[in-house]
Write a protein that holds these residues in place. Structure first.
Motif, PDB file in Angstrom:
ATOM      1  N   LEU A  73      38.860 -91.049  65.688  1.00 16.12           N
ATOM      2  CA  LEU A  73      37.679 -91.078  66.534  1.00 16.12           C
ATOM      3  C   LEU A  73      36.679 -90.051  66.019  1.00 16.12           C
ATOM      4  O   LEU A  73      37.079 -88.957  65.613  1.00 16.12           O
ATOM      5  N   VAL A  74      35.412 -90.388  66.043  1.00 14.60           N
ATOM      6  CA  VAL A  74      34.392 -89.451  65.568  1.00 14.60           C
ATOM      7  C   VAL A  74      33.240 -89.377  66.558  1.00 14.60           C
ATOM      8  O   VAL A  74      32.966 -90.317  67.313  1.00 14.60           O
ATOM      9  N   GLU A  75      32.583 -88.234  66.536  1.00 10.61           N
ATOM     10  CA  GLU A  75      31.408 -87.996  67.366  1.00 10.61           C
ATOM     11  C   GLU A  75      30.178 -88.247  66.514  1.00 10.61           C
ATOM     12  O   GLU A  75      29.727 -87.368  65.783  1.00 10.61           O
ATOM     13  N   GLY A  76      29.648 -89.463  66.592  1.00 12.57           N
ATOM     14  CA  GLY A  76      28.499 -89.820  65.775  1.00 12.57           C
ATOM     15  C   GLY A  76      27.218 -89.214  66.293  1.00 12.57           C
ATOM     16  O   GLY A  76      27.134 -88.767  67.443  1.00 12.57           O
ATOM     17  N   HIS A  77      26.189 -89.206  65.420  1.00 14.97           N
ATOM     18  CA  HIS A  77      24.917 -88.591  65.764  1.00 14.97           C
ATOM     19  C   HIS A  77      23.748 -89.559  65.639  1.00 14.97           C
ATOM     20  O   HIS A  77      22.607 -89.128  65.509  1.00 14.97           O
ATOM     21  N   SER A  78      24.032 -90.856  65.693  1.00 18.52           N
ATOM     22  CA  SER A  78      22.945 -91.830  65.635  1.00 18.52           C
ATOM     23  C   SER A  78      22.479 -92.153  67.053  1.00 18.52           C
ATOM     24  O   SER A  78      23.086 -91.740  68.042  1.00 18.52           O
TER      25      SER A  78
ATOM     26  N   HIS B 196      32.652 -93.597  67.919  1.00 17.54           N
ATOM     27  CA  HIS B 196      33.044 -94.506  66.839  1.00 17.54           C
ATOM     28  C   HIS B 196      34.532 -94.349  66.549  1.00 17.54           C
ATOM     29  O   HIS B 196      35.111 -93.283  66.792  1.00 17.54           O
ATOM     30  N   ALA B 197      35.135 -95.417  66.063  1.00 17.52           N
ATOM     31  CA  ALA B 197      36.556 -95.395  65.717  1.00 17.52           C
ATOM     32  C   ALA B 197      36.773 -96.113  64.392  1.00 17.52           C
ATOM     33  O   ALA B 197      36.086 -97.097  64.088  1.00 17.52           O
ATOM     34  N   ALA B 198      37.709 -95.608  63.602  1.00 16.11           N
ATOM     35  CA  ALA B 198      38.070 -96.231  62.325  1.00 16.11           C
ATOM     36  C   ALA B 198      39.595 -96.227  62.210  1.00 16.11           C
ATOM     37  O   ALA B 198      40.261 -95.324  62.732  1.00 16.11           O
TER      38      ALA B 198
ATOM     39  N   PHE C 168      36.943-102.642  75.210  1.00 15.19           N
ATOM     40  CA  PHE C 168      37.496-101.362  74.776  1.00 15.19           C
ATOM     41  C   PHE C 168      36.412-100.486  74.171  1.00 15.19           C
ATOM     42  O   PHE C 168      35.494-100.963  73.503  1.00 15.19           O
ATOM     43  N   ALA C 169      36.540 -99.189  74.408  1.00  5.56           N
ATOM     44  CA  ALA C 169      35.625 -98.194  73.862  1.00  5.56           C
ATOM     45  C   ALA C 169      36.430 -97.186  73.060  1.00  5.56           C
ATOM     46  O   ALA C 169      37.659 -97.069  73.242  1.00  5.56           O
ATOM     47  N   PRO C 170      35.794 -96.434  72.146  1.00  3.39           N
ATOM     48  CA  PRO C 170      36.542 -95.445  71.352  1.00  3.39           C
ATOM     49  C   PRO C 170      37.358 -94.474  72.201  1.00  3.39           C
ATOM     50  O   PRO C 170      38.482 -94.111  71.841  1.00  3.39           O
ATOM     51  N   ARG C 171      36.840 -94.056  73.355  1.00  2.00           N
ATOM     52  CA  ARG C 171      37.536 -93.080  74.181  1.00  2.00           C
ATOM     53  C   ARG C 171      38.888 -93.588  74.683  1.00  2.00           C
ATOM     54  O   ARG C 171      39.761 -92.793  75.039  1.00  2.00           O
ATOM     55  N   ASP C 172      39.075 -94.919  74.737  1.00  2.00           N
ATOM     56  CA  ASP C 172      40.311 -95.473  75.277  1.00  2.00           C
ATOM     57  C   ASP C 172      41.534 -95.080  74.452  1.00  2.00           C
ATOM     58  O   ASP C 172      42.640 -94.958  74.982  1.00  2.00           O
ATOM     59  N   PHE C 173      41.334 -94.883  73.153  1.00  2.00           N
ATOM     60  CA  PHE C 173      42.458 -94.461  72.316  1.00  2.00           C
ATOM     61  C   PHE C 173      42.808 -92.998  72.588  1.00  2.00           C
ATOM     62  O   PHE C 173      43.954 -92.585  72.428  1.00  2.00           O
ATOM     63  N   ASP C 174      41.822 -92.233  73.012  1.00  4.23           N
ATOM     64  CA  ASP C 174      42.036 -90.825  73.329  1.00  4.23           C
ATOM     65  C   ASP C 174      42.790 -90.664  74.650  1.00  4.23           C
ATOM     66  O   ASP C 174      43.707 -89.854  74.764  1.00  4.23           O
TER      67      ASP C 174
END
Length: 264
Positions: free
Chosen positions: A45-50, A66-68, A219-225
């Protein structure tokens, strides 16, 4: 008309993906530490800046935008040697990338707990097989919603606003792609759970939990957290941490100084 919508959508996608200045005190994890800790099947998971990252963080009330999926060396020559992630990008679509894409971003590793080697390979293969899939940029309305970094949407509707796309089967947004990969082997992320009385005659007071698959577009990136089935892995701790080995600056007058205002 389709050509014109595609042109406008492509412009919108690039504008929303363009980095913006964000003041943050979060420190990125060194790339070498990330690579030493990552395993195939891990979700980064990353904290994007766009601009769209800011909107996603607002809508999900989360740090992560974002998630990869880390796939290790599974690409086997089908991509540049340093490519070890599969991600879904609004403009570029599903693609492979290297760790350098996340070098300056605050990140978190989420690891599926107890995932078998066989199912891990299947999750990785699912994501790799979808490299080249594209988001339908002609759906201009989906992109235009993110022109406001904090869209005025009631809280109960915010998650559904994340479901980008017109239903095109080849569309993929970052968390959607990864959610589908794990759902393909029936690995849970945040399933809906209902409870019912056990049917076991030997345990009349027992309760059974029935898991229901949520649609991947929600699903959102936070769900994996926040998922109880994914462990948060911190490279600093994974490599061995000894607080007694830390070096502190004990000079008077520095302990309470705000960042950037410490005495020289």
């Amino acid at each position: 008309m389709g050509f014109m919508l595609g042109r406008v959508g492509n412009w919108l996608g690039r504008a929303l993906s363009r980095p913006t200045h964000v003041h943050t005190l979060s420190q990125p994890t060194p790339v070498a530490d990330l690579l030493a800790c990552l395993r195939p099947g891990d979700v980064l998971l990353v904290e994007g800046h766009s601009r769209i990252s800011t909107a996603i963080k607002y809508l999900t009330q989360s740090t992560w935008s974002h998630a990869a999926l880390y796939v290790g060396d599974a690409l086997n020559g089908r991509a540049p040697p340093d490519h070890c992630f599969v991600e879904a990008d609004i403009v570029a679509g599903v693609r492979s990338i290297g760790i350098g894409e996340f070098a300056s971003l605050h990140s978190r590793i989420c690891r599926p707990s107890g995932l078998s080697d066989e199912d891990c390979d299947a999750v990785v293969a699912y994501a790799i097989a979808r490299i080249g899939h594209q988001y339908d940029l002609r759906n201009v309305f989906d992109l235009a919603r993110y022109l406001l970094p904090t869209p005025p949407v009631p809280q109960r509707f915010r998650r559904r606003m994340l479901a980008l796309g017109s239903g095109d089967p080849t569309r993929a947004i970052c968390s959607t792609l990864i959610a589908q990969a794990f759902q393909s082997v029936r690995y849970p992320i945040l399933p809906a759970i209902t409870r019912r009385a056990s049917r076991d005659p030997m345990c009349p007071g027992c309760v059974e939990e029935i898991l229901h698959v949520r649609h991947h577009s929600l699903f959102a990136p936070r769900d994996f957290d926040v998922s109880p089935y994914f462990a948060v892995v911190k490279p600093t701790l994974a490599r061995g941490f000894d607080y007694r080995a830390l070096q502190w600056d004990d000079r008077p007058g520095r302990e309470d100084a705000p960042r950037g205002e410490a005495m020289a």
